[in-house]
Design an enzyme around this catalytic site. Structure first.
Site, mmCIF file in Angstrom:
data_model
loop_
_atom_site.group_PDB
_atom_site.id
_atom_site.type_symbol
_atom_site.label_atom_id
_atom_site.label_comp_id
_atom_site.label_asym_id
_atom_site.label_seq_id
_atom_site.Cartn_x
_atom_site.Cartn_y
_atom_site.Cartn_z
ATOM 1 N N GLU A 101 0.304 -1.140 0.329
ATOM 2 C CA GLU A 101 -0.349 -0.266 -0.090
ATOM 3 C C GLU A 101 0.912 1.425 -0.233
ATOM 4 O O GLU A 101 2.218 1.195 0.328
ATOM 5 C CB GLU A 101 -1.074 -0.270 1.126
ATOM 6 N N ASP A 102 0.208 2.508 -0.847
ATOM 7 C CA ASP A 102 0.946 3.077 -0.479
ATOM 8 C C ASP A 102 0.765 3.997 0.647
ATOM 9 O O ASP A 102 1.925 5.192 1.589
ATOM 10 C CB ASP A 102 0.860 5.005 -1.424
ATOM 11 N N ASP A 105 -3.563 6.181 6.322
ATOM 12 C CA ASP A 105 -4.494 7.188 7.098
ATOM 13 C C ASP A 105 -4.640 6.396 8.103
ATOM 14 O O ASP A 105 -4.760 6.648 9.061
ATOM 15 C CB ASP A 105 -4.812 7.913 5.706
ATOM 16 N N PHE A 154 -0.615 17.053 3.910
ATOM 17 C CA PHE A 154 -0.959 15.453 2.726
ATOM 18 C C PHE A 154 0.133 15.757 1.690
ATOM 19 O O PHE A 154 0.527 16.477 1.205
ATOM 20 C CB PHE A 154 -2.597 16.487 1.678
ATOM 21 N N ASP A 161 -1.115 10.632 -5.009
ATOM 22 C CA ASP A 161 -1.954 11.443 -6.745
ATOM 23 C C ASP A 161 -2.326 13.012 -5.331
ATOM 24 O O ASP A 161 -3.451 12.402 -4.468
ATOM 25 C CB ASP A 161 -2.588 11.261 -6.879
ATOM 26 N N ARG A 167 1.485 11.806 -9.210
ATOM 27 C CA ARG A 167 1.907 10.795 -9.328
ATOM 28 C C ARG A 167 2.910 10.674 -9.629
ATOM 29 O O ARG A 167 3.161 9.806 -9.086
ATOM 30 C CB ARG A 167 0.337 9.770 -9.871
#
Ligand code: IMP
Ligand code: MG
Length: 179
Positions: A101-102, A105, A154, A161, A167
């Site tokens: 996963e990126d 959160d 963020f 993105d 990206r």
């Protein structure tokens, strides 16, 4: 919808990411060194660059598959649900799986995907996230490996993105609004 003007300030350099991936791959290798084949599952779309660098650094037999999940609120931040928009092509029962996963959160997306895939009875299942924002967590979940813990900012770049832009940056940067 007009986009608010912003700039991107570098937070984690391409070099630091590459060094961290090398270290993570040594640990993943130790965990899975006896595997017949590791199914590396990237969560679309944010993990596409991370998974590409990860599998090229990993000296193990791998199969690459992708899953797309979408989390959405029903108006209340706390009642998040996760939908599977695109499932795996292959079955994973009895197989070794690494979910990539990126960012973790709130934790809803990766915890949901991990429980879903666990229900398919893989032999071993581990998860890795490039980034983790612990301050934002809503469910008790931590990936088995994390690249970097970051503050509640963020971020974009390296696959991640903001409104489908940025990206393609080679580094991780934070979005700073200029209006
Ligand atoms: P959560 O852990 O379920 O809240 O969601 C994680 C997902 O939210 C990630 O896969 C990203 O797609 C998205 N996300 C969370 N933080 C950021 C960010 O800082 N920039 C871009 N996307 C983010
Ligand atoms: Mg995502």
């Amino acid at each position: 919808m007009t986009q608010r003007p912003y700039v991107v300030d570098e937070m984690i350099s391409a070099k630091a990411i590459a060094a961290r991936i090398e270290a993570l791959c040594r640990e993943i290798h130790d965990e899975f060194e006896d595997t017949q084949k590791l199914v590396v599952v990237g969560l679309l779309r944010g993990s596409f660059i991370f998974i590409a660098d990860l599998v090229r650094e990993l000296d193990l037999p791998v199969e690459v598959d992708f899953l797309e999940a979408s989390s959405y609120g029903d108006g209340m931040e706390s009642s998040r649900e996760v939908r599977i928009l695109k499932d795996l092509r292959s079955g994973i029962e009895g197989r070794d799986v690494l979910v990539v996963e990126d960012i973790v959160d709130t934790g809803h997306t990766l915890s949901h995907v991990v429980s879903l895939l666990t229900s398919r009875k893989p032999a071993r299942m581990k998860s890795i996230a490039l980034l983790d924002k612990p301050a934002r967590r809503e469910v008790d979940f931590k990936a088995d490996w994390t690249g970097f813990e970051i503050p509640d900012e963020f971020v974009v770049g390296y696959g991640i993105d903001y409104a489908q832009r940025n990206r393609n940056l080679g580094f991780i940067g934070k979005v700073r609004f200029t209006d």
